[in-house]
Design an enzyme around this catalytic site. Structure first.
Site, PDB file in Angstrom:
ATOM      1  N   ARG A  46       0.839  -1.207   0.000  1.00  0.00           N
ATOM      2  CA  ARG A  46       0.000   0.000   0.000  1.00  0.00           C
ATOM      3  C   ARG A  46       0.875   1.259   0.000  1.00  0.00           C
ATOM      4  O   ARG A  46       0.554   2.259  -0.642  1.00  0.00           O
ATOM      5  CB  ARG A  46      -0.895  -0.045   1.251  1.00  0.00           C
ATOM      6  CG  ARG A  46      -1.711   1.197   1.486  1.00  0.00           C
ATOM      7  CD  ARG A  46      -2.481   1.080   2.797  1.00  0.00           C
ATOM      8  NE  ARG A  46      -3.191   2.307   3.108  1.00  0.00           N
ATOM      9  CZ  ARG A  46      -3.850   2.513   4.239  1.00  0.00           C
ATOM     10  NH1 ARG A  46      -3.917   1.568   5.154  1.00  0.00           N
ATOM     11  NH2 ARG A  46      -4.457   3.656   4.459  1.00  0.00           N
ATOM     12  N   ASN A  87       1.858   2.456  14.773  1.00  0.00           N
ATOM     13  CA  ASN A  87       0.952   1.444  14.213  1.00  0.00           C
ATOM     14  C   ASN A  87       1.042   1.290  12.691  1.00  0.00           C
ATOM     15  O   ASN A  87       0.726   0.234  12.169  1.00  0.00           O
ATOM     16  CB  ASN A  87      -0.492   1.663  14.682  1.00  0.00           C
ATOM     17  CG  ASN A  87      -1.065   2.999  14.273  1.00  0.00           C
ATOM     18  OD1 ASN A  87      -0.329   3.896  13.883  1.00  0.00           O
ATOM     19  ND2 ASN A  87      -2.373   3.138  14.357  1.00  0.00           N
ATOM     20  N   THR A 103       9.827   4.759  17.844  1.00  0.00           N
ATOM     21  CA  THR A 103      10.816   3.780  18.311  1.00  0.00           C
ATOM     22  C   THR A 103      10.392   2.371  17.899  1.00  0.00           C
ATOM     23  O   THR A 103      11.157   1.659  17.248  1.00  0.00           O
ATOM     24  CB  THR A 103      10.991   3.904  19.842  1.00  0.00           C
ATOM     25  OG1 THR A 103      11.539   5.203  20.089  1.00  0.00           O
ATOM     26  CG2 THR A 103      11.932   2.853  20.383  1.00  0.00           C
ATOM     27  N   GLY A 157      -0.041  10.728  15.668  1.00  0.00           N
ATOM     28  CA  GLY A 157       0.147  10.069  16.956  1.00  0.00           C
ATOM     29  C   GLY A 157      -0.963  10.449  17.912  1.00  0.00           C
ATOM     30  O   GLY A 157      -2.055  10.859  17.494  1.00  0.00           O
ATOM     31  N   GLY A 183       0.790  15.044  20.112  1.00  0.00           N
ATOM     32  CA  GLY A 183       0.559  16.011  19.038  1.00  0.00           C
ATOM     33  C   GLY A 183      -0.036  17.312  19.561  1.00  0.00           C
ATOM     34  O   GLY A 183       0.241  18.393  19.023  1.00  0.00           O
ATOM     35  N   GLU A 197      -2.423  14.553  12.850  1.00  0.00           N
ATOM     36  CA  GLU A 197      -3.391  13.456  12.746  1.00  0.00           C
ATOM     37  C   GLU A 197      -3.341  12.745  14.083  1.00  0.00           C
ATOM     38  O   GLU A 197      -2.395  12.018  14.366  1.00  0.00           O
ATOM     39  CB  GLU A 197      -2.971  12.497  11.641  1.00  0.00           C
ATOM     40  CG  GLU A 197      -2.715  13.170  10.312  1.00  0.00           C
ATOM     41  CD  GLU A 197      -1.922  12.271   9.374  1.00  0.00           C
ATOM     42  OE1 GLU A 197      -1.542  11.164   9.755  1.00  0.00           O
ATOM     43  OE2 GLU A 197      -1.680  12.711   8.251  1.00  0.00           O
ATOM     44  N   ARG A 217      -5.724   0.929  15.811  1.00  0.00           N
ATOM     45  CA  ARG A 217      -5.861   1.756  14.612  1.00  0.00           C
ATOM     46  C   ARG A 217      -6.590   3.024  15.012  1.00  0.00           C
ATOM     47  O   ARG A 217      -7.525   2.982  15.811  1.00  0.00           O
ATOM     48  CB  ARG A 217      -6.650   1.005  13.527  1.00  0.00           C
ATOM     49  CG  ARG A 217      -5.904  -0.228  13.002  1.00  0.00           C
ATOM     50  CD  ARG A 217      -6.806  -1.166  12.244  1.00  0.00           C
ATOM     51  NE  ARG A 217      -7.573  -0.473  11.222  1.00  0.00           N
ATOM     52  CZ  ARG A 217      -8.893  -0.323  11.255  1.00  0.00           C
ATOM     53  NH1 ARG A 217      -9.606  -0.815  12.270  1.00  0.00           N
ATOM     54  NH2 ARG A 217      -9.499   0.320  10.303  1.00  0.00           N
ATOM     55  N   CYS A 218      -6.144   4.165  14.436  1.00  0.00           N
ATOM     56  CA  CYS A 218      -6.803   5.424  14.799  1.00  0.00           C
ATOM     57  C   CYS A 218      -8.279   5.353  14.456  1.00  0.00           C
ATOM     58  O   CYS A 218      -9.125   5.883  15.166  1.00  0.00           O
ATOM     59  CB  CYS A 218      -6.147   6.600  14.103  1.00  0.00           C
ATOM     60  SG  CYS A 218      -6.123   6.468  12.309  1.00  0.00           S
ATOM     61  N   ARG A 265      -9.328   4.514   6.925  1.00  0.00           N
ATOM     62  CA  ARG A 265      -8.508   5.628   6.470  1.00  0.00           C
ATOM     63  C   ARG A 265      -8.490   5.761   4.947  1.00  0.00           C
ATOM     64  O   ARG A 265      -8.592   6.840   4.408  1.00  0.00           O
ATOM     65  CB  ARG A 265      -7.099   5.374   6.984  1.00  0.00           C
ATOM     66  CG  ARG A 265      -6.166   6.486   6.875  1.00  0.00           C
ATOM     67  CD  ARG A 265      -4.786   6.009   7.254  1.00  0.00           C
ATOM     68  NE  ARG A 265      -3.838   6.995   6.853  1.00  0.00           N
ATOM     69  CZ  ARG A 265      -3.500   8.032   7.594  1.00  0.00           C
ATOM     70  NH1 ARG A 265      -4.009   8.180   8.797  1.00  0.00           N
ATOM     71  NH2 ARG A 265      -2.646   8.927   7.159  1.00  0.00           N
TER      72      ARG A 265
END
Ligand code: NAP
Length: 496
Positions: free
Chosen positions: A116, A169, A195, A245, A249, A264, A297-298, A451
């Protein structure tokens, strides 16, 4: 194997190097940051702990390289991006292997992330050529008192040095979603990978290196965000920050100087299920949306707001599907894998225990082994429970029973977050009205939040973000408008 073959030069001993001035380097700090495998909970990789001096040097070379990159023809920038995309896809296996070991992403999903990402880079190259190949021409006689004596030409020019900070993620996909628009628009890029996910990101950066981008245009500095993050985000050499993140943010937005921000951030995506919904479709989407990649996942479904009249039936259908989820290590493609860190697992457990004390109904027994948490549906969750509002980022999903659509919308809009939401109903008119009423960046009708596709606009309201992304929006965001005005002599003069 990670760091071997094509990637041999990115590692020294057992510590991965950082990328600057077109080379792979060891940090003068002599220190490394360990990357813990979420499954084994043992150190799996090590990356350099870069120093402030090294960051300064990276910023200097990024500034210099950007100046000539901005003059490089668009087609040439696009050509290099296409090349990088092809190399990335060719090396999907070793990069995916890093994702499996660093962030416990199921093996198949890890490969999908890399493919992707390659597709995103290519699309970005195509889209950039069109967007940036166009300008505007304005005439001046629309306002009273003005004649047609001024011609305005507008074009889009790069911002300069873009600082990209993606989350753990999607360390590859959410890095290239910043790198590719920045580069096609004529910017240089400094990447600070998360990290957990840093080694996958370093492999991805090597694919850009192999494509032959000019020295200094792309840099990747590693180190803990808590140690070098502030130095990077407040660095005077940075002209734009693209960050993905959590709450970090919000702090960055307050500290960053006068530079454009693309933020985001987190979400508490609500799924509203009405009485007339296709309950099989809703259950399938709630399970996929809530538990894919263990809910990390966001846009995971993070709260289901279900009309009381259909709640028993829907909860049963969800539970039947949860019973079929496989739980285990990412290497064998388990549906639910260990969450990224021990502190993350502890946080999720805290939310579960709070809900237990306050009387939520546990549809499954709560089971945890190390970082691995078994999927859990909590029914009869009430607004006084933390899980009604907080983002667990784990395989735990609360159900709140509602008695009216208004109650559902009220809960959704009372959240500090406003990323996505979804509604299940067979009545398109109701769906449109609910979409209009939900204070979120996107509403999905009859599908779980998501997304992609990566060229769709994607944005969060309130604490979920600043700005809008998606390929075209990101390219535009990473440019500024430049106008040149041609002033002609007065008409009487020219007409003689
Ligand atoms: P995070 O803890 O906020 O970390 C994100 C990035 O910020 C990492 O690269 C991290 O580096 C870095 N960082 C940490 N402290 C920093 C500082 N002081 N200055 C600059 N950078 C710093 O988030 P996460 O746990 O990786 O990701 C999960 C969160 O991301 C969730 O809230 C999720 O909803 C959100 N997310 C949002 C979207 C979206 O598009 N809206 C997409 C995906 C994820 P280290 O790893 O070194 O600490």
């Amino acid at each position: 194997m990670a760091g071997s073959g094509t990637f041999a030069e990115i590692i020294d001993g057992d510590v991965f190097k950082y990328y600057a001035q077109g080379h792979w380097n060891k940090s003068s700090s002599g220190k490394f940051v360990p990357i813990i495998n979420p499954t084994t909970r043992k150190t799996h990789f090590k990356v350099q702990a870069c120093t402030q001096k090294e960051v300064n040097r990276v910023m200097e070379s990024a500034k210099t390289a950007q100046k000539s990159w901005a003059k490089t023809p668009l087609w040439k920038r696009a050509e290099l991006l296409h090349k990088a995309a092809a190399i990335l896809k060719e090396h999907k296996a070793p990069i995916a292997e890093c994702l499996v070991k660093e962030i416990a992403k199921p093996a198949k999903d890890a490969v999908t992330e890399v493919i992707r990402s390659g597709d995103l880079v290519s699309y970005c190259a195509e889209e950039g050529v069109r967007i940036l190949g166009e300008g505007k021409f304005l005439v001046s006689d629309s306002f009273p008192g003005n004649e047609r004596t001024k011609y305005c030409l507008t074009s889009k020019i790069p911002l300069g040095v873009v600082l990209a900070i993606p989350p753990f993620n999607y360390p590859v996909n959410l890095a290239v979603s910043k790198i590719a628009p920045a580069l096609i628009a004529g910017n240089s890029i400094v990447l600070k990978p998360p990290t957990q996910g840093a080694v996958a990101a370093l492999h991805m950066v090597h694919c850009f290196h192999l494509a032959g981008f000019p020295e200094g245009l792309i840099s990747c500095v590693t180190g803990k965000g808590s140690e070098i993050g502030d130095f990077l985000t407040m660095h005077p050499g940075v002209n734009c920050i693209s960050f993905t993140g959590g709450d970090t943010g919000i702090a960055i937005s307050k500290k960053a100087g006068m530079v454009p921000l693309q933020m985001e951030l987190g979400g508490k995506d609500a799924c509203i299920v009405l009485e007339d919904a296709d309950l099989d479709l809703a259950a399938a989407n709630i399970v996929k949306g809530g538990f894919s990649y263990s809910g990390q996942r966001c846009t995971a479904v993070k709260v289901a707001l279900v009309m009381e009249s259909v709640a028993n039936t829907l909860v049963k259908k969800i539970n039947d599907k949860i019973a079929k989820l496989t739980v285990g290590p990412p290497e064998i493609d388990s549906d639910v894998t260990p969450v990224v860190t021990e502190s993350s697992a502890n946080f999720i457990e805290g939310l579960v225990m709070d809900a237990k004390e306050k009387g939520a109904t546990f549809c499954q027994e709560y089971v945890r082994e190390g970082n691995l948490i078994w999927p859990l549906l909590l029914d009869n969750v009430r607004p006084d429970m933390r899980i009604a509002w907080e983002e667990p980022f784990g395989p735990v999903l609360p159900v709140i029973r509602i008695n009216s659509v208004e109650e559902g919308i009220h809960h959704c809009n009372a959240s500090n977050f406003g990323l996505q939401g979804c509604v299940f109903t067979r009545d398109i008119n109701k769906a449109m009205l609910i979409s209009d009423a939900m204070e979120t960046g996107t509403v999905q009708i009859n599908s779980a939040p998501a997304r992609g596709p990566d060229h769709f606009p994607f944005q969060g309201l309130k604490d979920s973000g600043i700005g809008s992304q998606g390929i075209a929006n990101s390219i535009n965001m990473m440019t500024k408008v430049k106008t040149t005005i041609i002033n002609l002599p007065a008409p009487s003069y020219t007409m003689g």
